[in-house]
Design a protein around this motif. Structure first.
Motif, short mmCIF file in Angstrom:
data_model
loop_
_atom_site.label_atom_id
_atom_site.label_comp_id
_atom_site.label_asym_id
_atom_site.label_seq_id
_atom_site.Cartn_x
_atom_site.Cartn_y
_atom_site.Cartn_z
N TYR A 200 2.01 1.63 -3.56
CA TYR A 200 0.88 2.10 -4.38
C TYR A 200 0.64 3.59 -4.18
CZ TYR A 200 -4.07 3.03 -5.34
OH TYR A 200 -5.25 3.59 -5.77
N TYR B 199 0.83 -1.20 0.00
CA TYR B 199 0.00 0.00 0.00
C TYR B 199 0.87 1.25 0.00
CZ TYR B 199 -3.53 3.44 0.94
OH TYR B 199 -4.34 4.54 0.85
N ARG C 11 1.22 6.37 -7.05
CA ARG C 11 0.03 7.13 -7.45
C ARG C 11 0.25 8.63 -7.27
NH1 ARG C 11 -4.78 9.18 -5.21
NH2 ARG C 11 -6.66 8.78 -6.47
N THR D 298 -4.94 -3.52 -8.30
CA THR D 298 -4.38 -2.25 -7.87
C THR D 298 -3.18 -1.85 -8.72
OG1 THR D 298 -5.09 -2.79 -5.61
CG2 THR D 298 -3.49 -1.01 -5.87
N TRP E 277 -11.95 -2.20 -5.40
CA TRP E 277 -11.78 -2.88 -4.12
C TRP E 277 -13.11 -3.33 -3.53
CZ3 TRP E 277 -7.53 -0.08 -0.74
CH2 TRP E 277 -6.32 -0.10 -1.45
N MET F 189 -10.66 2.94 -7.70
CA MET F 189 -10.33 1.79 -6.87
C MET F 189 -11.33 1.62 -5.73
SD MET F 189 -7.99 -0.25 -7.88
CE MET F 189 -8.98 -0.11 -9.37
#
Length: 288
Positions: free
Chosen positions: A58, A55, A62, A146, A204, A200
């Motif tokens: 990510y 995470y 991002r 993701t 998700w 997402m």
């Protein structure tokens, strides 16, 4: 043993590889691949570390995508016009209708900010404890989903409806002074504001919903699994954080994630045995 000799040009004898050795080497690769594909009991410390690092990576990637404001606004205008042509441009009407009910819009703001993380982590914990044989494959779906979303953020910057110029959308977080979006208020510098495609929140939540529906045994829990992504879709539109088509992008990313898991494990994660085989014995399917 296992070698034969040949006469070299100098008259000396030297070893050559046995055909049996070559066969054994050729069989090692498929055996290694089978071991990698065989579900193993997940280790708690490794999973916590993996999820935290993933995470963090990510979020870093991002937010490292350049905020191409001009292009993002042009893309938002294009999507808004495309939805008008398709007859599905109702985001503004939903946004204004919800904004008139304070308790509802405030609840949606907090829903948008929290459940995205809480439910996803909760499903991962549930899989870890109750479905260890399916955990790694289902987690792979989430991770692949993701990862491919990052490609969308890089190549297709998109402003959310609330940031459109002349779009007349209401930023519900700013208006109601609540905490509900990482790209509003004091938190706007912590997140890339122009990474709305794909959503997402939808990717998700749909992953959570399908997993719950496929593996839960209590009927009302399975129904809630399907309600969750549907409610999330309403929330992301009502709060002007996404267009309908952003949700389609999120679903496409999830389809890619399932395709990756299918190719690696040879089937859907939910079809794998619930338990992990002990030792080298093959895993036997168990009733969900």
């Amino acid at each position: 043993m296992g070698e034969k000799t040949v006469t070299t040009l100098e008259g000396r004898q030297g070893p050559t590889n046995s055909p049996n050795a070559d066969d054994r080497a050729g069989r090692r690769a498929p055996a290694l691949l089978r071991r990698l594909r065989t579900p193993r009991r997940p280790r708690l410390w490794f999973e916590i570390l993996l999820i935290a690092v993933s995470y963090w990576t990510y979020s870093m990637v991002r937010n490292a995508v350049p905020e191409q404001k001009a292009q993002a606004l042009r893309n938002a205008d294009w999507i808004w016009q495309a939805e008008h042509h398709l007859g599905i441009a109702v985001e503004q009407s939903v946004n204004h209708a919800v904004d008139g009910v304070s308790w509802l819009v405030v609840g949606m703001n907090y829903y948008y900010a929290t459940l995205h993380f809480v439910i996803t982590l909760g499903v991962l914990v549930w899989l870890f404890r109750r479905h260890p044989g399916r955990y790694a494959a289902t987690r792979l779906v989430l991770f692949a989903t993701t990862a491919v979303a990052l490609v969308g953020y890089y190549f297709y910057p998109l402003a959310p409806p609330r940031l459109m110029t002349g779009g007349h959308f209401i930023d519900t977080v700013a208006v109601h002074q609540t905490w509900g979006s990482m790209a509003s208020g004091n938190l706007k510098n912590m997140s890339n504001q122009y990474a709305a495609m794909p959503s997402m929140h939808i990717g998700w939540s749909l992953w959570c919903g399908l997993t719950i529906f496929a593996l839960a045994t209590v009927p009302w829990v399975r129904v809630l699994g399907l309600v969750y992504p549907a409610a999330t879709l309403v929330v992301i539109v009502a709060t002007a954080n996404h267009f309908w088509l952003d949700a389609v992008g999120g679903m496409a990313c999830l389809a890619f994630g399932y395709a990756v898991a299918w190719c690696w494990y040879g089937g859907l994660p939910y079809a794998l045995p619930r338990a992990v085989a002990s030792g080298s014995a093959p895993a036997l399917p168990m009733k969900v």
